[in-house]
Scaffold this motif. Structure first.
Motif, PDB file in Angstrom:
ATOM      1  N   GLY A  50      -2.890  14.099 -10.108  1.00 60.38           N
ATOM      2  CA  GLY A  50      -3.263  14.927  -8.958  1.00 60.38           C
ATOM      3  C   GLY A  50      -2.057  15.597  -8.332  1.00 60.38           C
ATOM      4  N   THR A  51      -0.976  14.857  -8.223  1.00 57.03           N
ATOM      5  CA  THR A  51       0.254  15.420  -7.653  1.00 57.03           C
ATOM      6  C   THR A  51       0.806  16.514  -8.559  1.00 57.03           C
ATOM      7  OG1 THR A  51       0.758  13.311  -6.577  1.00 57.03           O
ATOM      8  CG2 THR A  51       2.583  14.870  -6.842  1.00 57.03           C
ATOM      9  N   GLN A  73       7.074   5.074  -6.300  1.00 59.77           N
ATOM     10  CA  GLN A  73       6.775   6.378  -6.890  1.00 59.77           C
ATOM     11  C   GLN A  73       5.679   7.100  -6.108  1.00 59.77           C
ATOM     12  OE1 GLN A  73       8.590   7.745  -9.403  1.00 59.77           O
ATOM     13  NE2 GLN A  73       7.454   9.615  -8.997  1.00 59.77           N
ATOM     14  N   LEU A  74       4.684   6.356  -5.644  1.00 62.64           N
ATOM     15  CA  LEU A  74       3.608   6.966  -4.855  1.00 62.64           C
ATOM     16  C   LEU A  74       4.147   7.548  -3.551  1.00 62.64           C
ATOM     17  CD1 LEU A  74       0.856   4.290  -5.512  1.00 62.64           C
ATOM     18  CD2 LEU A  74       0.820   6.663  -6.330  1.00 62.64           C
ATOM     19  N   GLU A  75       5.115   6.867  -2.951  1.00 66.17           N
ATOM     20  CA  GLU A  75       5.752   7.399  -1.733  1.00 66.17           C
ATOM     21  C   GLU A  75       6.474   8.708  -2.040  1.00 66.17           C
ATOM     22  OE1 GLU A  75       5.444   6.362   1.362  1.00 66.17           O
ATOM     23  OE2 GLU A  75       4.279   4.578   0.867  1.00 66.17           O
ATOM     24  N   LYS A  76       7.075   8.789  -3.226  1.00 63.42           N
ATOM     25  CA  LYS A  76       7.723  10.042  -3.637  1.00 63.42           C
ATOM     26  C   LYS A  76       6.680  11.150  -3.802  1.00 63.42           C
ATOM     27  CE  LYS A  76      10.714  12.146  -7.132  1.00 63.42           C
ATOM     28  NZ  LYS A  76      10.079  13.430  -6.897  1.00 63.42           N
ATOM     29  N   PHE A  77       5.525  10.809  -4.376  1.00 66.38           N
ATOM     30  CA  PHE A  77       4.455  11.802  -4.506  1.00 66.38           C
ATOM     31  C   PHE A  77       4.031  12.317  -3.136  1.00 66.38           C
ATOM     32  CE2 PHE A  77       2.736   9.564  -8.595  1.00 66.38           C
ATOM     33  CZ  PHE A  77       3.786  10.075  -9.332  1.00 66.38           C
ATOM     34  N   ILE A  78       3.913  11.409  -2.169  1.00 63.12           N
ATOM     35  CA  ILE A  78       3.541  11.804  -0.803  1.00 63.12           C
ATOM     36  C   ILE A  78       4.573  12.772  -0.241  1.00 63.12           C
ATOM     37  CG2 ILE A  78       3.340  10.973   1.582  1.00 63.12           C
ATOM     38  CD1 ILE A  78       2.019   8.424   0.402  1.00 63.12           C
ATOM     39  N   GLU A  87      -3.624   1.145  -2.512  1.00 62.64           N
ATOM     40  CA  GLU A  87      -4.380  -0.076  -2.227  1.00 62.64           C
ATOM     41  C   GLU A  87      -4.162  -1.156  -3.280  1.00 62.64           C
ATOM     42  OE1 GLU A  87      -8.513   0.777  -1.530  1.00 62.64           O
ATOM     43  OE2 GLU A  87      -8.042   2.269   0.004  1.00 62.64           O
ATOM     44  N   VAL A  88      -3.854  -0.752  -4.512  1.00 65.31           N
ATOM     45  CA  VAL A  88      -3.714  -1.724  -5.606  1.00 65.31           C
ATOM     46  C   VAL A  88      -2.355  -1.647  -6.307  1.00 65.31           C
ATOM     47  CG1 VAL A  88      -6.191  -1.868  -6.043  1.00 65.31           C
ATOM     48  CG2 VAL A  88      -4.830  -0.152  -7.258  1.00 65.31           C
ATOM     49  N   ALA A  89      -1.444  -0.828  -5.801  1.00 61.92           N
ATOM     50  CA  ALA A  89      -0.186  -0.540  -6.497  1.00 61.92           C
ATOM     51  C   ALA A  89       0.772  -1.728  -6.523  1.00 61.92           C
ATOM     52  CB  ALA A  89       0.505   0.649  -5.834  1.00 61.92           C
ATOM     53  N   SER A  90       1.513  -1.796  -7.613  1.00 65.20           N
ATOM     54  CA  SER A  90       2.639  -2.728  -7.693  1.00 65.20           C
ATOM     55  C   SER A  90       3.766  -2.151  -6.832  1.00 65.20           C
ATOM     56  CB  SER A  90       3.100  -2.870  -9.139  1.00 65.20           C
ATOM     57  OG  SER A  90       3.689  -1.656  -9.587  1.00 65.20           O
ATOM     58  N   GLU A  91       4.794  -2.934  -6.609  1.00 61.43           N
ATOM     59  CA  GLU A  91       5.922  -2.464  -5.792  1.00 61.43           C
ATOM     60  C   GLU A  91       6.600  -1.261  -6.448  1.00 61.43           C
ATOM     61  OE1 GLU A  91       7.614  -2.077  -2.424  1.00 61.43           O
ATOM     62  OE2 GLU A  91       6.142  -3.657  -2.763  1.00 61.43           O
ATOM     63  N   THR A  92       6.752  -1.289  -7.751  1.00 58.96           N
ATOM     64  CA  THR A  92       7.362  -0.169  -8.476  1.00 58.96           C
ATOM     65  C   THR A  92       6.513   1.092  -8.335  1.00 58.96           C
ATOM     66  OG1 THR A  92       8.306  -1.712 -10.073  1.00 58.96           O
ATOM     67  CG2 THR A  92       8.204   0.595 -10.725  1.00 58.96           C
ATOM     68  N   GLN A  93       5.207   0.932  -8.491  1.00 57.51           N
ATOM     69  CA  GLN A  93       4.308   2.080  -8.348  1.00 57.51           C
ATOM     70  C   GLN A  93       4.330   2.606  -6.917  1.00 57.51           C
ATOM     71  OE1 GLN A  93       0.712   0.198  -9.715  1.00 57.51           O
ATOM     72  NE2 GLN A  93       0.823   1.193 -11.712  1.00 57.51           N
ATOM     73  N   ARG A  94       4.406   1.708  -5.956  1.00 53.93           N
ATOM     74  CA  ARG A  94       4.412   2.090  -4.539  1.00 53.93           C
ATOM     75  C   ARG A  94       5.577   3.029  -4.233  1.00 53.93           C
ATOM     76  NH1 ARG A  94       1.440   0.094  -0.723  1.00 53.93           N
ATOM     77  NH2 ARG A  94       0.742  -1.631  -2.022  1.00 53.93           N
ATOM     78  N   GLU A 144      -5.706  11.840  -1.475  1.00 56.83           N
ATOM     79  CA  GLU A 144      -6.764  10.838  -1.568  1.00 56.83           C
ATOM     80  C   GLU A 144      -6.506   9.882  -2.752  1.00 56.83           C
ATOM     81  OE1 GLU A 144     -11.524  10.865  -2.414  1.00 56.83           O
ATOM     82  OE2 GLU A 144     -10.747  12.375  -1.042  1.00 56.83           O
ATOM     83  N   GLN A 145      -6.115  10.449  -3.879  1.00 52.41           N
ATOM     84  CA  GLN A 145      -5.824   9.625  -5.057  1.00 52.41           C
ATOM     85  C   GLN A 145      -4.632   8.709  -4.797  1.00 52.41           C
ATOM     86  OE1 GLN A 145      -5.494  12.998  -7.644  1.00 52.41           O
ATOM     87  NE2 GLN A 145      -7.472  12.613  -8.615  1.00 52.41           N
ATOM     88  N   ILE A 146      -3.640   9.217  -4.103  1.00 52.66           N
ATOM     89  CA  ILE A 146      -2.471   8.402  -3.779  1.00 52.66           C
ATOM     90  C   ILE A 146      -2.870   7.253  -2.857  1.00 52.66           C
ATOM     91  CG2 ILE A 146      -0.267   8.370  -2.529  1.00 52.66           C
ATOM     92  CD1 ILE A 146       0.119  11.299  -3.603  1.00 52.66           C
ATOM     93  N   ASN A 147      -3.659   7.558  -1.840  1.00 52.56           N
ATOM     94  CA  ASN A 147      -4.105   6.505  -0.923  1.00 52.56           C
ATOM     95  C   ASN A 147      -4.910   5.436  -1.648  1.00 52.56           C
ATOM     96  OD1 ASN A 147      -2.843   7.488   1.382  1.00 52.56           O
ATOM     97  ND2 ASN A 147      -4.542   8.851   1.852  1.00 52.56           N
ATOM     98  N   ASN A 148      -5.752   5.850  -2.579  1.00 51.59           N
ATOM     99  CA  ASN A 148      -6.511   4.884  -3.380  1.00 51.59           C
ATOM    100  C   ASN A 148      -5.568   4.024  -4.224  1.00 51.59           C
ATOM    101  OD1 ASN A 148      -8.947   5.817  -2.388  1.00 51.59           O
ATOM    102  ND2 ASN A 148      -9.329   7.167  -4.129  1.00 51.59           N
ATOM    103  N   ALA A 149      -4.579   4.654  -4.826  1.00 50.20           N
ATOM    104  CA  ALA A 149      -3.640   3.932  -5.677  1.00 50.20           C
ATOM    105  C   ALA A 149      -2.781   2.964  -4.864  1.00 50.20           C
ATOM    106  CB  ALA A 149      -2.753   4.914  -6.444  1.00 50.20           C
TER     107      ALA A 149
END
Length: 86
Positions: free
Chosen positions: A17-18, A67-72, A58-65, A51-56
């Motif tokens: 999505g990003t 990267q998700l913050e970078k997407f934000i 909820e279940v993300a590992s620390e490493t994924q988190r 929305e996809q990032i917020n969903n992810a």
């Protein structure tokens, strides 16, 4: 194993999505007659990515988190740049 699969799928959806939102932003042309339509579609892509990032998250590992913050941050930069130009 299903939990790990859900975590990975959620992360991949956020990543995709990003990437799609970034692609729409990079192809945005202010001088085109359909700029308003392009902008509307970009807004939709950005909202879906958030929305996809917020969903992810909820279940993300620390490493994924991380990267998700970078997407934000990347998406927020797009929003800020579009708002400057409007």
């Amino acid at each position: 194993m299903p939990y790990h699969k859900d975590k990975q799928q959620a992360f991949q959806a956020a990543q995709q999505g990003t990437m799609e939102a970034k692609e729409w932003y990079e192809n945005l042309v202010r001088d085109r007659a359909d700029y308003g339509s392009q902008l509307k579609h970009l807004k939709q892509e950005v909202n879906e990515a958030f929305e996809q990032i917020n969903n992810a998250l909820e279940v993300a590992s620390e490493t994924q988190r991380v990267q998700l913050e970078k997407f934000i941050n990347d998406l927020q930069t797009i929003v800020d740049e579009v708002n400057k130009g409007v």
